[in-house]
Enzyme design. Structure first.
Site, PDB file in Angstrom:
ATOM      1  N   GLU A 167       1.014  -1.118   0.095  1.00  0.00           N
ATOM      2  CA  GLU A 167       0.016  -0.275  -0.213  1.00  0.00           C
ATOM      3  C   GLU A 167       0.888   1.216   0.055  1.00  0.00           C
ATOM      4  O   GLU A 167       1.435   1.672   0.999  1.00  0.00           O
ATOM      5  CB  GLU A 167      -0.795  -0.060   1.077  1.00  0.00           C
ATOM      6  CG  GLU A 167      -2.454   0.536   1.071  1.00  0.00           C
ATOM      7  CD  GLU A 167      -2.100   2.099   1.679  1.00  0.00           C
ATOM      8  OE1 GLU A 167      -2.023   2.906   1.161  1.00  0.00           O
ATOM      9  OE2 GLU A 167      -2.080   2.197   2.988  1.00  0.00           O
ATOM     10  N   CYS A 205      -2.239   8.827   2.423  1.00  0.00           N
ATOM     11  CA  CYS A 205      -1.844   8.343   1.119  1.00  0.00           C
ATOM     12  C   CYS A 205      -3.169   8.602   0.240  1.00  0.00           C
ATOM     13  O   CYS A 205      -2.986   8.567  -0.999  1.00  0.00           O
ATOM     14  CB  CYS A 205      -1.670   6.811   0.988  1.00  0.00           C
ATOM     15  SG  CYS A 205      -2.732   5.850   1.936  1.00  0.00           S
TER      16      CYS A 205
END
Ligand code: UN1
Length: 521
Positions: A271, A305
Site C-alpha cells: 500500500e 496516502c
C-alpha cells in the site's frame, strides 16, 4: 479552549501514564522480548517538539526471538477454531473501545493529526475488530462440480503463517488493525514493525491487545519489533519464515520490499503512494465539493496516502470556485491538534517541511502560481515554545504537464487544473504513476457511469460526491500501478492472508482420470 504549555505537558503525561507508555523504553515490559539495549530513538510530539518518550531499538537477536515465538505460536493458533479466534478479536475490539480516548489522543500526540482524526483512527481499528468477528465465521471456500462421477471438489482456506506487517507513521494504529486483526481471524500470527516516528502508539496498541491474548494463554501470537530498516526491515523481507509481508509506505520503499520478497517467492501486499484527484463538474453541488476537497487536501495536513493532491475543475466554474476555495484555505485554523477547533496540525517533522518547501518552489519554477498559502508557519505563533513543522495549506494553479504534479508530496499542497471535457479530466487524472484514490463531484448520471466505467478512473478507489480520503473499512483498500496493487481491510482482502487449497475426493470404486485420459495396464 487553549491551554498553557505547562497544562498541556501535564495532560500529555497523564495520557502516556494511563496507556503505560511513559518513561524510557516502555516497550521493555515483563515477558516481552523487547530490546533492553541498543540505539535509543526518541519519539517527538510534532506539535510541541517535546520528547514524548524513547525506545531502544531491537537487533537481529531480538528479531530472531520474536519470529521464533510467532512461528511456535502459529502451530497452536491455527488450530483454534476460527469463530473462537473471532471471539478473541472481539475482546480486542472491546479493549480498544475502553482505551479509545487515550489511544486516539496518543495518535494525535505522536503524529500531529487533529484529535477528531486520532479518535477516528482508533474507531477504524474498532470497526476492523467488529468486521473480523463476522469474518471469522465467513472464511468461505467454493465447492465445484467434478467432471467425474462420485467425486467431490471444493476449496478451503488455510492460515498462512506468521505475517510481517510494516506500517508508516501516518496511520500508526489503523493500518496495523487492517492487517493484524484480519491475520488473527485467519489463523495467522503477526510480527509488527511500526514506524520509528510513532513507536509509542504501537507499544500502547500492542499492550492493549496483548492483555486479551494473555487472558487466553496465547503467547507469541502478536509480536512487536521496533527496529530500523537496515537491521530489522531487511531481516523481515528476506525471511522465508514470513510467507507474507504487508508493507505501507513510499513507492521507493515498496519497490525494494517487493523485489526482496519476490526473490524468495514470498507474497507481498503493498500500500504505497497515491496522487489522488477530484474532478468537479459544472452540475456538481459546489458546497459539497468544497467541503470534500478541504477535508481531502487539508485533513491530516495532507499526510494520508489518500489525500487529495490534484483538483480538476471544469473551465466554466473554475475561476469562481477557485476563489471560494482560496478564501476557505485562508480560514483553516492551524494549531495544536489536541485543541478543539484546530483543523490542521503540524507536519510530522522537519524533513517533511523541507519537502513541502521544495515542492512549492518546484511548482512555481515549473509555471505554477500560488493562490493560497505557500509558506511555512512560525511555530512560536502556534504554541508557546514549539519547534513543530507547521505549514500553510497551499493551493497552486498548475497545468497538467508539470512534473511536480505527478509526484506525491506528503504535505497539504493542492494543484488546481482545468478541463473542458470529462474524457480529458479522466485522462489527466489517470496520467500519473500512482493509482490509489479518485473522486468526481457531479449530478450527471452519465458522468458518474463514465467515471466508473472501464475507460474511467484507473484507481483502486473511485468515489462519487465524496472526497478521495476517509475510506470505510468494509471495502478492500488499496490501489493500482505504483500504489502497489495490494488490498487490505474489508471485502475479501482476507484471502491474501490465507492459502487456498483445492481438494478433490473420490468416493467411487473406480479411478477415472480427468480429461478422459486412459492409463490402463
Ligand atoms: C493511509 O493514508 O495510509 O481512506 C491510509 C483513508 C483512511 C486510511 C488512509 N481510512 O483515508
Amino acid at each position: 479552549m487553549t491551554s498553557s504549555a505547562a497544562e498541556r505537558r501535564a495532560r500529555v503525561s497523564a495520557i502516556l501514564d494511563r496507556l503505560g507508555v511513559s518513561g524510557d523504553n516502555p516497550g521493555a515490559w515483563a515477558g516481552a522480548p523487547m530490546a533492553t539495549a541498543g540505539r535509543r530513538v526518541a519519539s517527538f510530539d510534532p506539535t510541541s517538539g517535546d520528547e514524548l518518550g524513547a525506545v531502544l531499538l531491537a537487533d537481529r537477536g531480538q528479531y530472531e526471538t520474536v519470529v521464533e515465538r510467532a512461528n511456535e505460536a502459529f502451530k497452536s493458533w491455527r488450530m483454534v477454531p476460527a469463530p473462537k479466534r473471532g471471539e478473541i478479536v472481539r475482546q480486542m475490539g472491546e479493549a480498544l473501545r475502553a482505551h479509545k480516548d487515550d489511544l486516539g489522543a496518543l495518535v494525535t500526540l505522536e503524529v500531529g493529526k487533529i484529535l477528531s482524526e486520532g479518535l477516528g483512527e482508533v474507531q477504524e481499528s474498532i470497526d476492523m475488530a467488529d468486521f473480523c468477528v463476522g469474518l471469522s465465521r465467513q472464511l468461505y471456500g467454493l465447492s465445484m462440480h467434478s467432471e467425474r462421477s462420485r467425486h467431490r471438489m471444493y476449496e478451503q482456506w488455510h492460515p498462512l503463517g506468521p505475517i510481517g506487517v510494516i506500517t508508516a507513521f501516518n496511520f500508526p494504529n489503523a493500518v496495523w488493525a487492517w492487517n493484524a486483526l484480519v491475520a488473527l481471524a485467519s489463523g495467522d500470527t503477526v510480527i509488527w514493525k511500526p514506524s520509528l516516528k510513532a513507536p509509542l502508539t504501537a507499544i500502547a496498541t500492542h499492550k492493549i491487545c496483548q492483555q486479551v491474548l494473555d487472558a487466553h494463554g496465547h503467547d507469541g501470537v502478536f509480536g512487536l519489533i521496533i527496529g530500523d530498516d537496515a537491521e530489522v526491515g531487511e531481516a523481515m523481507i528476506h525471511d522465508h519464515r514470513l510467507p507474507l509481508i504487508s508493507a505501507t509506505g513510499s513507492t521507493r520503499m515498496g519497490r525494494h520490499v517487493n523485489q526482496a520478497v519476490a526473490g524468495r517467492l514470498g507474497r507481498c501486499l503493498l500500500e504505497l503512494g497515491g496522487n489522488n484527484a477530484i474532478i468537479v463538474e459544472p452540475t456538481a453541488d459546489l458546497d459539497l465539493a468544497l467541503r470534500g476537497i478541504l477535508f481531502g487536501a487539508v485533513g491530516t495536513s495532507g499526510q494520508r496516502c489518500t489525500s487529495t493532491r490534484r483538483l480538476l475543475l471544469h473551465e466554466s466554474i473554475a475561476d469562481a470556485f477557485t476563489e471560494r476555495l482560496a478564501a476557505a484555505y485562508g480560514q483553516v485554523r492551524i494549531g495544536d491538534p489536541l485543541e478543539d477547533g484546530t483543523l490542521m496540525g503540524p507536519l510530522i517533522d522537519e524533513g517533511s517541511r523541507a519537502q513541502f518547501v521544495s515542492a512549492v518552489r518546484a511548482a512555481v519554477e515549473q509555471g505554477g502560481e500560488v493562490l493560497a498559502g505557500g509558506s511555512v508557519v512560525d511555530s512560536a505563533t502556534v504554541l508557546e515554545g514549539s519547534t513543530g513543522a507547521f505549514v500553510q495549506p497551499t493551493l497552486i494553479r498548475a497545468h497538467k504537464d508539470m512534473q511536480i504534479c505527478k509526484e506525491e508530496t506528503f504535505a497539504p499542497i493542492l494543484y488546481v487544473m482545468t478541463y473542458s471535457e470529462l474524457a480529458e479530466a479522466v485522462a489527466i487524472q489517470n496520467d500519473v504513476p500512482q493509482g490509489l484514490s479518485s473522486a468526481i463531484f457531479t449530478d450527471s448520471f452519465r458522468s458518474v457511469e463514465r467515471f466508473l466505467s472501464h475507460e474511467g478512473s484507473d484507481c483502486g478507489i473511485a468515489n462519487v460526491n465524496i472526497g478521495t480520503s476517509g475510506a470505510e473499512i468494509g471495502g478492500a483498500f488499496g490501489g493500482e500501478k505504483e500504489t502497489g496493487g495490494g488490498r487490505e481491510a474489508g471485502s475479501d482482502a482476507w484471502k491474501a492472508y490465507m492459502r487456498r487449497q483445492t481438494c478433490t475426493l473420490n468416493w467411487s470404486p473406480e479411478l477415472p482420470l480427468a480429461q478422459g485420459v486412459r492409463f490402463d495396464l
